[in-house]
Design a protein around this motif. Sequence first.
Motif, PDB file in Angstrom:
ATOM      1  N   GLY A 214       6.744  97.372  95.170  1.00  0.00           N
ATOM      2  CA  GLY A 214       7.633  96.321  94.616  1.00  0.00           C
ATOM      3  C   GLY A 214       7.143  95.216  94.168  1.00  0.00           C
ATOM      4  N   ASP A 215       7.606  94.772  92.961  1.00  0.00           N
ATOM      5  CA  ASP A 215       7.559  93.364  92.648  1.00  0.00           C
ATOM      6  C   ASP A 215       5.734  93.012  92.457  1.00  0.00           C
ATOM      7  N   GLY A 216       5.245  94.334  91.903  1.00  0.00           N
ATOM      8  CA  GLY A 216       4.000  94.120  91.330  1.00  0.00           C
ATOM      9  C   GLY A 216       2.683  94.475  92.284  1.00  0.00           C
ATOM     10  N   TRP A 217       3.348  94.888  93.402  1.00  0.00           N
ATOM     11  CA  TRP A 217       2.067  94.978  94.693  1.00  0.00           C
ATOM     12  C   TRP A 217       2.568  96.631  95.312  1.00  0.00           C
ATOM     13  N   VAL A 218       1.438  97.084  95.609  1.00  0.00           N
ATOM     14  CA  VAL A 218       1.606  98.177  96.255  1.00  0.00           C
ATOM     15  C   VAL A 218       0.902  97.911  97.534  1.00  0.00           C
ATOM     16  N   TYR A 219       1.605  98.176  98.787  1.00  0.00           N
ATOM     17  CA  TYR A 219       1.062  98.083  99.977  1.00  0.00           C
ATOM     18  C   TYR A 219       0.872  99.509 100.705  1.00  0.00           C
ATOM     19  N   TYR A 220      -0.277  99.792 101.431  1.00  0.00           N
ATOM     20  CA  TYR A 220      -0.561 101.352 101.914  1.00  0.00           C
ATOM     21  C   TYR A 220      -1.240 101.402 103.101  1.00  0.00           C
ATOM     22  N   GLN A 221      -1.163 102.274 103.914  1.00  0.00           N
ATOM     23  CA  GLN A 221      -1.801 102.678 104.881  1.00  0.00           C
ATOM     24  C   GLN A 221      -3.261 103.446 104.619  1.00  0.00           C
TER      25      GLN A 221
END
Length: 338
Positions: free
Chosen positions: A263-270
């Motif tokens: 979202g909003d230009g970012w990917v957060y991942y584990q």
Amino acid sequence: MSSTLRNTLVIIVMVLAIGVVGFLAFRSGKIPANEPGTIGNTGGNLNNKGLFCEKDGVVYFSNGNDQNTLYSMNPDETNIKKLGKVGIESINAGGDYLYFYQKSVGKGSGLGFVRNTTGVYRCKSNGQDMFCLRRDPAATITLVGDNLYYQHYTAKTGTTLDRIATDKSSEETIFPYFVNPASVAGGMMYYNGDDKDHYLYAYDTNTGDNLTIWQHNLWNPVYDNGYIYFMDLETTYELHRYSLMDQTEEVLSYDRVDTFNVGDGWVYYQRTVGDEPALMRVRTDGTGLEMVAAGNYENINMTSQYVYFYPFGQDSPIYKQSLHGPVNVSTFLGISMD
């Protein structure tokens, strides 16, 4: 008073009482229509249990610091309010109502008082007027317009994808097998196959058409700004994206991914890498890869200002990180400091 007259009055009173009860039951199910194009939460949040949901400047969340009950707050975490009393997840918002999966069992005393409160529910955005739409186990729920698409489980049918109107006026099975309804955009529900293959499909919620978009094995597709972000099954669960316009595929990270949110230009991942698991982030174009927090985390949820995440297998503590700012992880208390 004669017995005949008395019996007649009793019958009249009973008929009136039944009419009032029926009218109230009818009224309890009727709610205003949602605005066209309403979608209850983001696909990334719903793939991570839908524990946070933002609408019109208000964040609704399942508070792991308080038995996963419903709370609300401003996006900057001010004005925190407790709205519920039982554990919930898969939160959606539309109009003046919230929709969610309630997973608790209520118990009490008295004449046979043991009741299962598990099911699909709605309430007003202030937590009032709780109403049960379906009292069965469910998983991911997505609000699209005036309908809820949800993974519905029964011992007889297994897990199917069902649709129920927000006023409970209609209900039907859309797919007689497992389909994840989390990601919807422009009336199209993007999902990976699970019956015969793991290709990318799109179900048109307006026409009922089911389309094969891409014959590539993937998992947990999420639409964002013209792209489908996904875990690639043809490698080792790497983080990729697919352009719906150009039909091209890009690799964003070669890490093995357990879960992600975009979202909003970012990917957060584990990331899962042997003895070095970590919560990572990367820009949606594949640049700026960096570690956010070492360790195993899950349930990555986004609002307009923060990313919230949890230690694996735990409801608390809840950690947070500014969506756009430099890495600076802190603990989200989820209680009013006023």
